[in-house]
Scaffold this active site. Structure first.
Site: not given
Ligand code: NAP
Length: 324
Positions: A146, A149-150
């Site tokens: 992701c 997200c990261d």
């Protein structure tokens, strides 16, 4: 309602399918309970859109909307219409009983037990990984599925994205906004992504593309963080190292159908089988909506559409089979 009351409908999952089913079921006065999940398969309430950046193709939002905001709006609407929502993971269902039985573990760790006349399953799908031992060891230490997200952890670093579909294109493009460079590794000569998404990537000077390459190893296990990937050229067998701080894997999804295995008919690829054009499964009163039963379209809007269908079908099924 108390846990011991027999419910009309329990909706499992809270992505676009589950929350749309909740909105329609609440408006049909079915007093739905939606168990939204909090940790199933690494997913969080709201489903996969919570991992998406800007959503530009959901009708009604000419100005782009973030995945998180869109799902918050779905959830607010479901609650506003009268859906009861529990944050918890369903751990077991028994479809051989009537009413059906459902066990869940709520966010405080309490086991909850429910009985329900119908179920709408909308647990969705989760990201696939390549399957390397080094990849597994370095998950959350530079290996991610992701970018949204990261990605921010790897600002101004070199990163790798694996895959050739729309997700890989989207992630690669997104990461160029944060990272120094992006190397896109794809196992074939052709991308399966849509032309628009491909153009966005091929015209982006920060993206280098390695066609017909596979990742053989993620490097950095000893250092406990990703330091690079070893790639193999499938055309000539040449092996090279690409130095990077992160590898983002974007190679498709697996349906979250384990709860229902052995109780409802599945396709060979693991997705729940529905009668074409409906959300009906081979178990009367058990409906499936969203990515759990769809590996073709997999869009928020199509998931929402099948969520709507499932609620209307559940309502009709209850009228026909439980007229009181
Ligand atoms: P996908 O279309 O199934 O693509 C998966 C990609 O990963 C393929 O290129 C595949 O290679 C590759 N792959 C699969 N297993 C692999 C492995 N073990 N090692 C290396 N590569 C592997 O999945 P997706 O990109 O997640 O997209 C899923 C669906 O969502 C699609 O329908 C897509 O259109 C849609 N989507 C839409 C948007 C958007 O419109 N904004 C954004 C994201 C996704 P091969 O090509 O060789 O099979």
């Amino acid at each position: 309602m108390s846990d011991s009351d027999v419910r009309n409908v329990i909706i499992i999952g809270s992505g676009p399918a589950g929350l749309t089913a909740s909105i329609y079921a609440a408006r049909a006065n079915l007093k739905p309970l939606c168990i939204e999940g909090f940790n199933a398969g690494g997913l969080i309430p709201g489903g996969q859109l919570m991992f998406t950046s800007d959503v530009e193709n959901y009708p009604g939002f000419p100005e782009k909307v973030t995945g998180q905001e869109l799902m918050q709006r779905f959830r607010d609407q479901a609650v506003h219409q009268g859906t009861e929502i529990i944050t918890g993971d369903v751990t077991r269902v028994d479809l051989s009983k009537r009413p059906f039985e459902v066990w869940a573990l709520d966010v405080e760790g309490n086991e909850r037990f429910f009985k329900t006349k119908t179920i709408i399953a909308s647990t969705g799908a989760r990201a696939n990984y390549i399957g390397l031992e080094s990849e597994e060891k370095l998950k959350n230490k530079g290996v991610s599925a992701c970018a949204v997200c990261d990605g921010a952890f790897f600002r101004n670093e070199d990163v790798v994205v694996v895959g050739g579909g729309d997700t890989a294109m989207e992630e690669a493009h997104y990461l160029t906004g944060l990272c120094k460079s992006v190397t896109l590794v794809h196992r074939r000569d052709d991308f399966r992504a849509s032309k628009t998404m491909q153009d966005r990537v091929t015209s982006n000077k920060k993206i280098r593309i390695l066609y017909s390459h596979v990742v053989e190893e993620v490097l950095g296990v000893e250092e406990d963080k990703v330091t690079g990937v070893r790639v193999k050229n499938l055309k000539n067998g040449e092996v090279n190292t690409v130095a990077c701080a992160a590898m983002f894997v974007a190679i498709g999804h697996t349906p979250l159908a384990d709860l229902f295995k052995g109780q409802v008919e599945l396709h060979e690829n693991g997705y729940v089988k529905t009668v074409p054009g409906t959300t009906q499964t081979n178990v009367p009163g058990f409906f499936a909506a969203g990515d759990l039963q769809d590996w073709v379209w997999r869009q928020a809007v199509t998931a929402a559409g099948t969520g709507c269908m499932a609620a209307l079908e559940a309502e009709r099924w209850l009228s026909a089979n439980d007229p009181h």
